[in-house]
Design a protein around this motif. Structure first.
Motif, PDB file in Angstrom:
ATOM      1  N   LEU A  43       0.848  -1.191   0.000  1.00  0.00           N
ATOM      2  CA  LEU A  43       0.000   0.000   0.000  1.00  0.00           C
ATOM      3  C   LEU A  43       0.882   1.239   0.000  1.00  0.00           C
ATOM      4  CD1 LEU A  43      -2.703  -1.195   2.521  1.00  0.00           C
ATOM      5  CD2 LEU A  43      -3.068  -0.662   0.103  1.00  0.00           C
ATOM      6  N   PRO A  44       0.414   2.339  -0.614  1.00  0.00           N
ATOM      7  CA  PRO A  44       1.247   3.534  -0.710  1.00  0.00           C
ATOM      8  C   PRO A  44       1.475   4.198   0.641  1.00  0.00           C
ATOM      9  CG  PRO A  44      -0.964   3.984  -1.525  1.00  0.00           C
ATOM     10  CD  PRO A  44      -0.903   2.514  -1.234  1.00  0.00           C
ATOM     11  N   VAL A  45       2.723   4.603   0.845  1.00  0.00           N
ATOM     12  CA  VAL A  45       3.096   5.296   2.076  1.00  0.00           C
ATOM     13  C   VAL A  45       3.597   6.703   1.742  1.00  0.00           C
ATOM     14  CG1 VAL A  45       4.600   5.258   4.111  1.00  0.00           C
ATOM     15  CG2 VAL A  45       3.661   3.120   3.211  1.00  0.00           C
ATOM     16  N   THR A  46       4.554   6.797   0.838  1.00  0.00           N
ATOM     17  CA  THR A  46       5.127   8.097   0.460  1.00  0.00           C
ATOM     18  C   THR A  46       4.367   8.667  -0.744  1.00  0.00           C
ATOM     19  OG1 THR A  46       6.695   7.164  -1.119  1.00  0.00           O
ATOM     20  CG2 THR A  46       7.396   7.274   1.197  1.00  0.00           C
ATOM     21  N   PHE A  50       2.400   6.681  -3.691  1.00  0.00           N
ATOM     22  CA  PHE A  50       1.027   7.036  -4.018  1.00  0.00           C
ATOM     23  C   PHE A  50       0.869   7.224  -5.527  1.00  0.00           C
ATOM     24  CE2 PHE A  50      -2.169  10.294  -4.869  1.00  0.00           C
ATOM     25  CZ  PHE A  50      -3.274   9.781  -4.218  1.00  0.00           C
ATOM     26  N   LYS A  51       1.771   7.972  -6.144  1.00  0.00           N
ATOM     27  CA  LYS A  51       1.708   8.220  -7.584  1.00  0.00           C
ATOM     28  C   LYS A  51       1.883   6.935  -8.382  1.00  0.00           C
ATOM     29  CE  LYS A  51       3.224  12.993  -7.218  1.00  0.00           C
ATOM     30  NZ  LYS A  51       4.313  13.936  -7.356  1.00  0.00           N
ATOM     31  N   GLN A  52       2.817   6.080  -7.960  1.00  0.00           N
ATOM     32  CA  GLN A  52       3.035   4.813  -8.662  1.00  0.00           C
ATOM     33  C   GLN A  52       1.817   3.899  -8.537  1.00  0.00           C
ATOM     34  OE1 GLN A  52       6.704   3.505  -6.845  1.00  0.00           O
ATOM     35  NE2 GLN A  52       7.937   4.299  -8.553  1.00  0.00           N
ATOM     36  N   CYS A  53       1.267   3.834  -7.345  1.00  0.00           N
ATOM     37  CA  CYS A  53       0.089   3.006  -7.084  1.00  0.00           C
ATOM     38  C   CYS A  53      -1.080   3.497  -7.934  1.00  0.00           C
ATOM     39  CB  CYS A  53      -0.246   3.077  -5.597  1.00  0.00           C
ATOM     40  SG  CYS A  53      -1.611   2.052  -5.071  1.00  0.00           S
ATOM     41  N   ARG A  54      -1.295   4.781  -7.941  1.00  0.00           N
ATOM     42  CA  ARG A  54      -2.386   5.359  -8.731  1.00  0.00           C
ATOM     43  C   ARG A  54      -2.205   5.046 -10.208  1.00  0.00           C
ATOM     44  NH1 ARG A  54      -6.487   8.952  -8.558  1.00  0.00           N
ATOM     45  NH2 ARG A  54      -6.779  10.346 -10.338  1.00  0.00           N
ATOM     46  N   SER A  55      -0.991   5.162 -10.699  1.00  0.00           N
ATOM     47  CA  SER A  55      -0.695   4.883 -12.103  1.00  0.00           C
ATOM     48  C   SER A  55      -0.991   3.427 -12.451  1.00  0.00           C
ATOM     49  CB  SER A  55       0.768   5.218 -12.398  1.00  0.00           C
ATOM     50  OG  SER A  55       1.067   4.918 -13.734  1.00  0.00           O
ATOM     51  N   VAL A  56      -0.595   2.517 -11.586  1.00  0.00           N
ATOM     52  CA  VAL A  56      -0.857   1.089 -11.807  1.00  0.00           C
ATOM     53  C   VAL A  56      -2.367   0.819 -11.807  1.00  0.00           C
ATOM     54  CG1 VAL A  56      -0.638  -1.213 -10.743  1.00  0.00           C
ATOM     55  CG2 VAL A  56       1.361   0.289 -10.920  1.00  0.00           C
TER      56      VAL A  56
END
Length: 181
Positions: A43-46, A50-56
């Motif tokens: 899960l996104p922490v930094t 967050f940006k990488q998770c959202r992109s995926v």
């Protein structure tokens, strides 16, 4: 750290259990797909996470773009799971916020003209006509109209709880419809 699969599991064990049966049926295959594809994803922490998770997640949603309603439902389920994580302080913000919609409804073919309504009323049973007039004048869902009881009618109003939102509704009827009921 926590993983997407862990969050989905916690969601399924708690908030998901409060959903209506029809919602559960629609969500189950999507939750399974999310677990299968992203279960081991941290899960996104930094901000970078967050940006990488959202992109995926957006890329996953976009693979369904040929079926825009399916894509939107999948995004909504993932967004709900992530919002659950925010509510439980498991993540600080939802990477699925403001994802937009791929499907835009085209209501041109579903608008009832006066001529269509007149033709329907001239060729249907009294009961079907009454249901259609109530729908037309109140804007309520079919299920809510069909589940109305005589006690819902107060003389000039319909008062009931909407099935989907479970909220009380009080609708003033036209004098003609109230007299007919």
């Amino acid at each position: 750290g926590a993983y997407v699969g862990t969050l989905v599991g916690k969601y399924k064990a708690t908030a998901f259990q409060q959903c209506k049966p029809s919602t559960k049926r629609g969500y189950k295959p999507i939750l399974k797909e999310i677990e299968d594809l992203f279960g081991t994803m941290p899960l996104p922490v930094t901000d970078k996470d967050f940006k990488q998770c959202r992109s995926v997640f957006l890329d996953w949603r976009d693979t369904k773009a040929d079926r825009p309603r399916t894509a939107d439902l999948a995004w909504s389920v993932l967004k709900r799971v992530m919002e659950f994580g925010v509510d439980r302080s498991i993540i600080s913000r939802n990477p699925c916020q403001r994802g937009g919609r791929l499907w835009t409804p085209d209501r041109k073919g579903s608008v009832w003209t006066d001529d269509l309504m007149t033709a329907l009323l001239a060729n249907c049973s009294y009961e079907v006509g009454l249901v259609c007039r109530i729908a037309l004048e109140t804007g309520q869902r079919q299920g809510d109209i069909l589940s109305l009881k005589w006690s819902s009618f107060t003389g000039d109003r319909l008062e009931f709880f909407q099935g989907k939102r479970e909220r009380p509704v009080s609708i003033l009827l036209t004098k003609a419809l109230a007299a007919e009921i």
